[in-house]
Motif scaffolding. Structure first.
Motif, PDB file in Angstrom:
ATOM      1  N   THR A 136     -13.344  -1.192   4.977  1.00  0.00           N
ATOM      2  CA  THR A 136     -13.888  -0.583   6.213  1.00  0.00           C
ATOM      3  C   THR A 136     -14.671  -1.606   7.018  1.00  0.00           C
ATOM      4  N   ASN A 137     -15.391  -2.524   6.303  1.00  0.00           N
ATOM      5  CA  ASN A 137     -16.088  -3.596   7.029  1.00  0.00           C
ATOM      6  C   ASN A 137     -15.079  -4.477   7.765  1.00  0.00           C
ATOM      7  N   ALA A 138     -13.968  -4.776   7.070  1.00  0.00           N
ATOM      8  CA  ALA A 138     -12.934  -5.631   7.683  1.00  0.00           C
ATOM      9  C   ALA A 138     -12.367  -4.951   8.939  1.00  0.00           C
ATOM     10  N   ASP A 140     -13.932  -2.799  10.793  1.00  0.00           N
ATOM     11  CA  ASP A 140     -14.960  -2.863  11.853  1.00  0.00           C
ATOM     12  C   ASP A 140     -14.984  -4.251  12.498  1.00  0.00           C
ATOM     13  N   ALA A 141     -14.789  -5.284  11.663  1.00  0.00           N
ATOM     14  CA  ALA A 141     -14.872  -6.664  12.169  1.00  0.00           C
ATOM     15  C   ALA A 141     -13.713  -6.992  13.104  1.00  0.00           C
ATOM     16  N   MET A 142     -12.640  -6.200  13.009  1.00  0.00           N
ATOM     17  CA  MET A 142     -11.468  -6.521  13.839  1.00  0.00           C
ATOM     18  C   MET A 142     -11.363  -5.635  15.076  1.00  0.00           C
ATOM     19  N   SER A 175      -9.053 -10.088   2.890  1.00  0.00           N
ATOM     20  CA  SER A 175      -9.283 -10.952   4.059  1.00  0.00           C
ATOM     21  C   SER A 175      -8.861 -10.230   5.324  1.00  0.00           C
ATOM     22  N   ASP A 176      -9.524 -10.601   6.392  1.00  0.00           N
ATOM     23  CA  ASP A 176      -9.203  -9.951   7.668  1.00  0.00           C
ATOM     24  C   ASP A 176      -9.017 -11.004   8.737  1.00  0.00           C
ATOM     25  N   THR A 177      -8.690 -10.542   9.927  1.00  0.00           N
ATOM     26  CA  THR A 177      -8.450 -11.467  11.039  1.00  0.00           C
ATOM     27  C   THR A 177      -9.475 -11.237  12.140  1.00  0.00           C
ATOM     28  N   PHE A 234     -29.857  -3.961   3.831  1.00  0.00           N
ATOM     29  CA  PHE A 234     -30.353  -3.648   5.187  1.00  0.00           C
ATOM     30  C   PHE A 234     -29.982  -4.673   6.255  1.00  0.00           C
ATOM     31  N   TYR A 235     -29.064  -5.589   5.935  1.00  0.00           N
ATOM     32  CA  TYR A 235     -28.563  -6.454   7.018  1.00  0.00           C
ATOM     33  C   TYR A 235     -27.343  -5.772   7.618  1.00  0.00           C
ATOM     34  N   THR A 236     -27.407  -5.529   8.901  1.00  0.00           N
ATOM     35  CA  THR A 236     -26.264  -4.903   9.577  1.00  0.00           C
ATOM     36  C   THR A 236     -26.198  -5.365  11.031  1.00  0.00           C
ATOM     37  N   THR A 237     -25.000  -5.435  11.534  1.00  0.00           N
ATOM     38  CA  THR A 237     -24.845  -5.754  12.967  1.00  0.00           C
ATOM     39  C   THR A 237     -24.243  -4.560  13.696  1.00  0.00           C
ATOM     40  N   LYS A 238     -24.112  -3.460  12.917  1.00  0.00           N
ATOM     41  CA  LYS A 238     -23.474  -2.278  13.516  1.00  0.00           C
ATOM     42  C   LYS A 238     -24.538  -1.309  14.005  1.00  0.00           C
ATOM     43  N   GLN A 239     -24.175  -0.603  15.052  1.00  0.00           N
ATOM     44  CA  GLN A 239     -25.152   0.313  15.641  1.00  0.00           C
ATOM     45  C   GLN A 239     -25.545   1.431  14.674  1.00  0.00           C
ATOM     46  N   ALA A 240     -24.533   1.992  13.996  1.00  0.00           N
ATOM     47  CA  ALA A 240     -24.832   3.083  13.054  1.00  0.00           C
ATOM     48  C   ALA A 240     -24.781   2.586  11.612  1.00  0.00           C
ATOM     49  N   GLY A 241     -24.907   1.284  11.437  1.00  0.00           N
ATOM     50  CA  GLY A 241     -24.807   0.730  10.068  1.00  0.00           C
ATOM     51  C   GLY A 241     -26.086   0.940   9.259  1.00  0.00           C
ATOM     52  N   THR A 242     -25.920   0.913   7.948  1.00  0.00           N
ATOM     53  CA  THR A 242     -27.099   1.034   7.065  1.00  0.00           C
ATOM     54  C   THR A 242     -27.452  -0.315   6.434  1.00  0.00           C
ATOM     55  N   GLY A 243     -26.480  -1.213   6.427  1.00  0.00           N
ATOM     56  CA  GLY A 243     -26.714  -2.517   5.784  1.00  0.00           C
ATOM     57  C   GLY A 243     -26.761  -2.397   4.270  1.00  0.00           C
ATOM     58  N   LEU A 244     -26.131  -1.345   3.713  1.00  0.00           N
ATOM     59  CA  LEU A 244     -26.189  -1.158   2.257  1.00  0.00           C
ATOM     60  C   LEU A 244     -24.838  -1.330   1.564  1.00  0.00           C
ATOM     61  N   GLY A 245     -23.759  -1.273   2.339  1.00  0.00           N
ATOM     62  CA  GLY A 245     -22.412  -1.295   1.737  1.00  0.00           C
ATOM     63  C   GLY A 245     -22.184  -2.508   0.847  1.00  0.00           C
ATOM     64  N   LEU A 246     -22.505  -3.708   1.358  1.00  0.00           N
ATOM     65  CA  LEU A 246     -22.238  -4.927   0.579  1.00  0.00           C
ATOM     66  C   LEU A 246     -23.186  -5.056  -0.616  1.00  0.00           C
ATOM     67  N   SER A 247     -24.442  -4.653  -0.404  1.00  0.00           N
ATOM     68  CA  SER A 247     -25.378  -4.789  -1.545  1.00  0.00           C
ATOM     69  C   SER A 247     -24.986  -3.818  -2.659  1.00  0.00           C
TER      70      SER A 247
HETATM   71  P1  ADP Z   1     -22.989  -1.970   7.251  1.00  0.00           P
HETATM   72  O1  ADP Z   1     -21.511  -1.908   7.149  1.00  0.00           O
HETATM   73  O2  ADP Z   1     -23.698  -0.675   7.207  1.00  0.00           O
HETATM   74  O3  ADP Z   1     -23.469  -2.848   8.374  1.00  0.00           O
HETATM   75  P2  ADP Z   1     -22.667  -3.701   5.041  1.00  0.00           P
HETATM   76  O4  ADP Z   1     -23.647  -4.138   3.985  1.00  0.00           O
HETATM   77  O5  ADP Z   1     -21.410  -3.177   4.568  1.00  0.00           O
HETATM   78  O6  ADP Z   1     -23.464  -2.709   5.913  1.00  0.00           O
HETATM   79  O7  ADP Z   1     -22.347  -4.950   6.002  1.00  0.00           O
HETATM   80  C1  ADP Z   1     -23.445  -5.720   6.443  1.00  0.00           C
HETATM   81  C2  ADP Z   1     -23.021  -6.575   7.614  1.00  0.00           C
HETATM   82  O8  ADP Z   1     -22.189  -7.635   7.179  1.00  0.00           O
HETATM   83  C3  ADP Z   1     -22.231  -5.915   8.648  1.00  0.00           C
HETATM   84  O9  ADP Z   1     -23.043  -5.211   9.597  1.00  0.00           O
HETATM   85  C4  ADP Z   1     -21.496  -7.084   9.306  1.00  0.00           C
HETATM   86  O10 ADP Z   1     -22.329  -7.701  10.253  1.00  0.00           O
HETATM   87  C5  ADP Z   1     -21.304  -8.038   8.196  1.00  0.00           C
HETATM   88  N1  ADP Z   1     -19.910  -7.983   7.694  1.00  0.00           N
HETATM   89  C6  ADP Z   1     -19.481  -7.281   6.637  1.00  0.00           C
HETATM   90  N2  ADP Z   1     -18.165  -7.464   6.459  1.00  0.00           N
HETATM   91  C7  ADP Z   1     -17.754  -8.327   7.419  1.00  0.00           C
HETATM   92  C8  ADP Z   1     -16.477  -8.909   7.746  1.00  0.00           C
HETATM   93  N3  ADP Z   1     -15.382  -8.645   7.090  1.00  0.00           N
HETATM   94  N4  ADP Z   1     -16.450  -9.712   8.841  1.00  0.00           N
HETATM   95  C9  ADP Z   1     -17.583  -9.999   9.523  1.00  0.00           C
HETATM   96  N5  ADP Z   1     -18.791  -9.492   9.242  1.00  0.00           N
HETATM   97  C10 ADP Z   1     -18.876  -8.658   8.205  1.00  0.00           C
END
Ligand code: ADP
Length: 629
Positions: A527-529, A531-533, A559-561, A577-590
């Motif tokens: 889902t992050n991938a 969003d990134a595309m 991998s994504d493009t 808590f690092y996120t660049t998304k408006q409605a993001g939580t920054g918790l998915g990767l952690s």
């Molecule tokens: P969230 O998705 O809520 O922002 P995540 O922990 O999943 O929280 O992701 C943290 C941040 O990492 C994202 O907001 C994004 O900026 C960056 N990120 C994650 N996956 C990718 C990716 N595939 N390409 C670029 N940036 C990414």
């Protein structure tokens, strides 16, 4: 003999006599007036006179204690001389006279300052010869009872021993409360007879409680014989046998040893030297304390000090081996009794080692308890953090389900619409005059298949939302869980015009973990991938799922493009808590990282040179597969 026996009954008289010459006798304090030191310009000379030869243990013990006291008090700066007078084997007046002349000549150039006479025979000897041997010397007497001082000059001072026979038998009464007989043995010398007379006087009252027999004037064999036939409930007291009826001389302790060897009841006697020769014990002055006491006396005399109080203290003393031999309880001993030859208990012998060992055991127990407590705490903490993780994963699952819900609903719509259309078509066909049954059959098969598809979609949705209260460990193939994640993502990817590319190897990748959790990691990455595309040209939007093995680990790269990850963020992208998304939580990767670490795996991120990001996750291969390799 005459070196060791004094009689308490006459103590008062003797004390009074010696007090009159300003000295101290046996516990009665008197003070002489101060005088200048005896010697000023050299070390003091002390002559110690032993009455007999060196085999008499009592006099030797007194002499040794005296020597050690003097050497210790003067730091070795004293001249000590010893003479054995041998007056027992040579009692004749010629020998005494010869000895006197010899010593007078011997000490002509080194006149003694103090003469210590051990035993009454020595005291009589020096009293008679003092002017020729040691004129002007202080004479100190010891090692005999104060009743034997009658012939001594008034200025002879003494440290006398009292041998209280009453106290000795009272100790015997305590040890043998059931005794009915009292036997008192004494030899035939004047000294022995004096002892018997004293005992008769001192024990008059005591003897009334017993059937009392005085055994005297026998040969040594007869003494031994009598003692070997006394009833076992007897107290036997051997005073001294220094001469038997046949006129044979004995060292009293030797006579004691012979009598005690075959005795049929416990034997007591007034001397310390009897202790090692079969006696149970006595109330007596130890020869050591007598020697020490007279030593202090001599030191004061040399210093010219007024003679201070002198008391050769008596004590109860017993032989622990004899207590055992007769089955006498040490609990009945008078307080403060000295026990000779007492075997130490294990505790007394090894208290230091035992205390150390006990300390170590206590310490180890303490450490073990602390470690157990620590382990328990860690356990609890781990359980708590696992629970928190499970809750976080569930929230994450719900969020993913929410994000995918519209596409899933859309996906579900397809089989449901198909079912509806097919059902309508079937009912139209059935209403016709000649329904095409073959076609209707085909329509029903289609309806069944669509229903199956809808069921699968709902099943995946359910799996996505499955809540765990405990980890459900299972072994599964990483390829399979990747495929099922792709199936879940399929609708959403389509909606976003993203191609899902699967580059899965045909090799098995068995891992041990909770399948739902690993699937959640893949969904998060995908889902992050996606969003990134979102800004990328639709033609270029591709997510690739590549599985494989690396260093004996199962590996999946997503991998994504898209635009990739800013370089400065690469190292900290998994922080919460690092996120660049408006409605993001920054918790998915952690959460993804926490899941993988729980199962012994890891995750990392990098950027592709041609653009886009790559997330690489690894999990340990399950053991069975490791063995197969
Ligand atoms: P969230 O998705 O809520 O922002 P995540 O922990 O999943 O929280 O992701 C943290 C941040 O990492 C994202 O907001 C994004 O900026 C960056 N990120 C994650 N996956 C990718 C990716 N595939 N390409 C670029 N940036 C990414």
């Amino acid at each position: 003999m005459g070196w060791g026996c004094g009689y308490s009954a006459r103590l008062q008289h003797a004390a009074a006599r010696l007090t009159a010459v300003s000295v101290v006798v046996c516990g009665c304090a008197a003070v002489a007036s101060a005088a200048p030191p005896l010697i000023v310009d050299r070390v003091a000379r002390v002559l110690v006179l032993y009455p007999y030869d060196e085999r008499i243990a009592a006099t030797t013990m007194i002499g040794e204690a005296l020597r050690s006291r003097l050497l210790q008090a003067t730091d070795g700066k004293i001249d000590l001389f010893s003479e054995f007078l041998d007056l027992s084997r040579f009692p004749e007046a010629e020998h005494v006279g010869r000895m006197g002349r010899y010593l007078a000549e011997k000490y002509a150039a080194r006149r003694p300052d103090v003469v210590v006479a051990i035993g009454s025979d020595s005291a009589s000897f020096i009293s008679a010869n003092r002017n020729s041997i040691a004129p002007g010397a202080k004479i100190v007497a010891t090692g005999f009872g104060n009743t034997e001082t009658n012939d001594l000059p008034g200025d002879v001072i003494g440290a006398f021993a009292t041998f209280d026979i009453l106290k000795t038998v009272e100790m015997a009464r305590k040890l043998q409360p059931d005794a009915h007989h009292l036997y008192i043995l004494g030899g035939s010398s004047n000294f022995d007879r004096k002892w018997l007379a004293t005992a008769r006087a001192d024990l008059r009252e005591f003897a009334k409680s017993y059937e009392t027999t005085y055994i005297e004037d026998l040969t040594i064999e007869e003494f031994v014989e009598r003692a070997s036939h006394v009833p076992s409930d007897s107290i036997v007291v051997v005073l001294t046998v220094s001469k038997d009826r046949n006129g044979r001389n004995f060292i009293p302790r030797d006579a004691m040893r012979q009598i005690a060897a075959t005795a049929t009841a416990p034997i007591y006697g007034p001397y310390q030297t009897y202790i090692d020769n079969g006696a149970v014990g006595a109330y007596t002055v130890t020869f050591d304390s007598l020697g020490q006491t007279v030593g202090s006396f001599v030191i004061d005399a040399i210093a010219g000090k007024p003679v201070s109080s002198v008391d050769a203290p008596a004590t109860y003393i017993v032989d622990a081996r004899q207590l055992r031999r007769w089955g006498l309880s040490e609990k009945n001993l008078p307080p403060g009794t000295v026990q000779m030859h007492r075997e130490k208990s294990f505790w007394e012998d090894h208290w230091l080692a035992a205390t150390g060992a006990f300390g170590i055991v206590v310490m180890q127990t303490g450490i073990i308890a602390i470690l157990l407590l620590e382990r328990r705490r860690r356990h609890d903490a781990e359980a708590k953090s696992r629970l928190h993780l499970l809750e976080a994963i569930h929230l994450n699952q719900s969020a993913t389900a929410g994000a995918l819900s519209s596409s899933i609903a859309h996906e579900l719509n397809q089989p449901l619409s198909a079912i509806r259309n097919n059902a309508e078509a079937a009912s139209v066909l059935l209403r016709s005059e000649s329904p095409d049954l073959e076609l209707i059959k085909q329509i029903l098969i289609d309806i069944q298949e669509d229903d199956q598809r809808a069921g699968d979609i709902i099943g995946r949705m359910r799996g996505l939302l499955k809540k765990r209260s405990e980890i459900d460990w299972q072994e599964f193939d990483l390829n399979d869980v990747t495929s099922s994640a792709i199936r879940i993502l399929h609708g959403e990817a389509e909606r976003r015009s993203i191609t899902l590319d699967s580059d899965q190897r045909s090799i098995k990748l068995p891992v041990r973990a909770d399948r739902v959790h690993v699937q959640q990691v893949i969904l998060n990455l995908a889902t992050n991938a996606m969003d990134a595309m979102s800004d990328a040209a639709t033609i270029k939007r591709t997510i690739t799922f590549a599985t494989g093995r690396s260093n004996e680990k199962a590996e999946l790269c997503v991998s994504d493009t898209g635009n990739g990850i800013p370089e400065e963020r690469l190292s900290s992208i998994f922080e919460p808590f690092y996120t660049t998304k408006q409605a993001g939580t920054g918790l998915g990767l952690s959460i993804a990282r926490a899941i993988l670490e729980t199962y012994g795996g890891a995750i990392s991120a990098c950027n592709r040179p041609e653009g886009g990001a790559v997330f690489r996750m690894v999990l340990p291969l399950a053991r069975s597969e490791e063995r197969d390799c």
